[in-house]
Write a protein that holds these residues in place. Structure first.
Motif, mmCIF file in Angstrom:
data_model
loop_
_atom_site.group_PDB
_atom_site.id
_atom_site.type_symbol
_atom_site.label_atom_id
_atom_site.label_comp_id
_atom_site.label_asym_id
_atom_site.label_seq_id
_atom_site.Cartn_x
_atom_site.Cartn_y
_atom_site.Cartn_z
ATOM 1 N N ALA A 57 0.816 -1.217 0.000
ATOM 2 C CA ALA A 57 0.000 0.000 0.000
ATOM 3 C C ALA A 57 0.849 1.266 0.000
ATOM 4 O O ALA A 57 0.363 2.335 -0.360
ATOM 5 N N GLU A 58 2.113 1.170 0.407
ATOM 6 C CA GLU A 58 2.994 2.335 0.438
ATOM 7 C C GLU A 58 3.549 2.619 -0.957
ATOM 8 O O GLU A 58 3.956 1.705 -1.669
ATOM 9 N N SER A 59 3.594 3.891 -1.310
ATOM 10 C CA SER A 59 4.220 4.282 -2.568
ATOM 11 C C SER A 59 5.730 4.239 -2.406
ATOM 12 O O SER A 59 6.249 4.552 -1.338
ATOM 13 N N PRO A 60 6.453 3.878 -3.460
ATOM 14 C CA PRO A 60 7.907 3.920 -3.382
ATOM 15 C C PRO A 60 8.381 5.343 -3.097
ATOM 16 O O PRO A 60 7.812 6.306 -3.610
ATOM 17 N N GLU A 61 9.419 5.457 -2.282
ATOM 18 C CA GLU A 61 9.953 6.777 -1.942
ATOM 19 C C GLU A 61 10.497 7.509 -3.158
ATOM 20 O O GLU A 61 10.523 8.723 -3.188
ATOM 21 N N VAL A 62 10.934 6.774 -4.150
ATOM 22 C CA VAL A 62 11.525 7.404 -5.334
ATOM 23 C C VAL A 62 10.528 7.560 -6.474
ATOM 24 O O VAL A 62 10.891 7.967 -7.559
ATOM 25 N N ASP A 63 9.272 7.244 -6.226
ATOM 26 C CA ASP A 63 8.245 7.378 -7.247
ATOM 27 C C ASP A 63 8.070 8.846 -7.605
ATOM 28 O O ASP A 63 7.833 9.686 -6.745
ATOM 29 N N GLU A 64 8.193 9.167 -8.879
ATOM 30 C CA GLU A 64 8.071 10.559 -9.322
ATOM 31 C C GLU A 64 6.632 11.036 -9.295
ATOM 32 O O GLU A 64 6.384 12.239 -9.339
ATOM 33 N N PHE A 65 5.682 10.134 -9.254
ATOM 34 C CA PHE A 65 4.271 10.511 -9.333
ATOM 35 C C PHE A 65 3.534 10.095 -8.062
ATOM 36 O O PHE A 65 2.462 9.517 -8.120
ATOM 37 N N ARG A 66 4.131 10.378 -6.907
ATOM 38 C CA ARG A 66 3.529 9.982 -5.640
ATOM 39 C C ARG A 66 2.187 10.664 -5.439
ATOM 40 O O ARG A 66 1.998 11.823 -5.767
ATOM 41 N N ALA A 67 1.243 9.918 -4.889
ATOM 42 C CA ALA A 67 -0.066 10.480 -4.537
ATOM 43 C C ALA A 67 0.102 11.351 -3.298
ATOM 44 O O ALA A 67 0.878 11.047 -2.419
ATOM 45 N N VAL A 68 -0.626 12.431 -3.253
ATOM 46 C CA VAL A 68 -0.519 13.355 -2.108
ATOM 47 C C VAL A 68 -1.726 13.221 -1.230
ATOM 48 O O VAL A 68 -2.791 12.909 -1.602
#
Length: 68
Positions: A57-68
């Motif tokens: 469920a966690e987004s990758p820390e390096v994901d450029e398109f992280r959900a806010v």
């Protein structure tokens, strides 16, 4: 403190090496003793990557398109 770009570069390098490993594993004619030894090595390496894992469920820390 590590920078996201440094982490992305390292992840990319690891991905390339993993793809090369999978390709070599698929093409090899090595014997069982070599295959078992390599499998043990891969297991030891895997434990280094699983010390801290994010949940699905966690987004990758390096994901450029992280959900806010």
């Amino acid at each position: 403190m590590e920078k996201p770009n440094e982490r992305r570069t390292a992840i990319t390098a690891l991905g390339h090496k993993l793809r090369a490993l999978v390709d070599a594993a698929a093409r090899t004619t090595a014997g069982p003793s070599t295959l078992n030894r390599v499998a043990d090595d891969v297991h030891r390496l895997t434990t280094q990557l699983t010390e801290r894992c994010r949940t699905r469920a966690e987004s990758p820390e390096v994901d450029e398109f992280r959900a806010v």
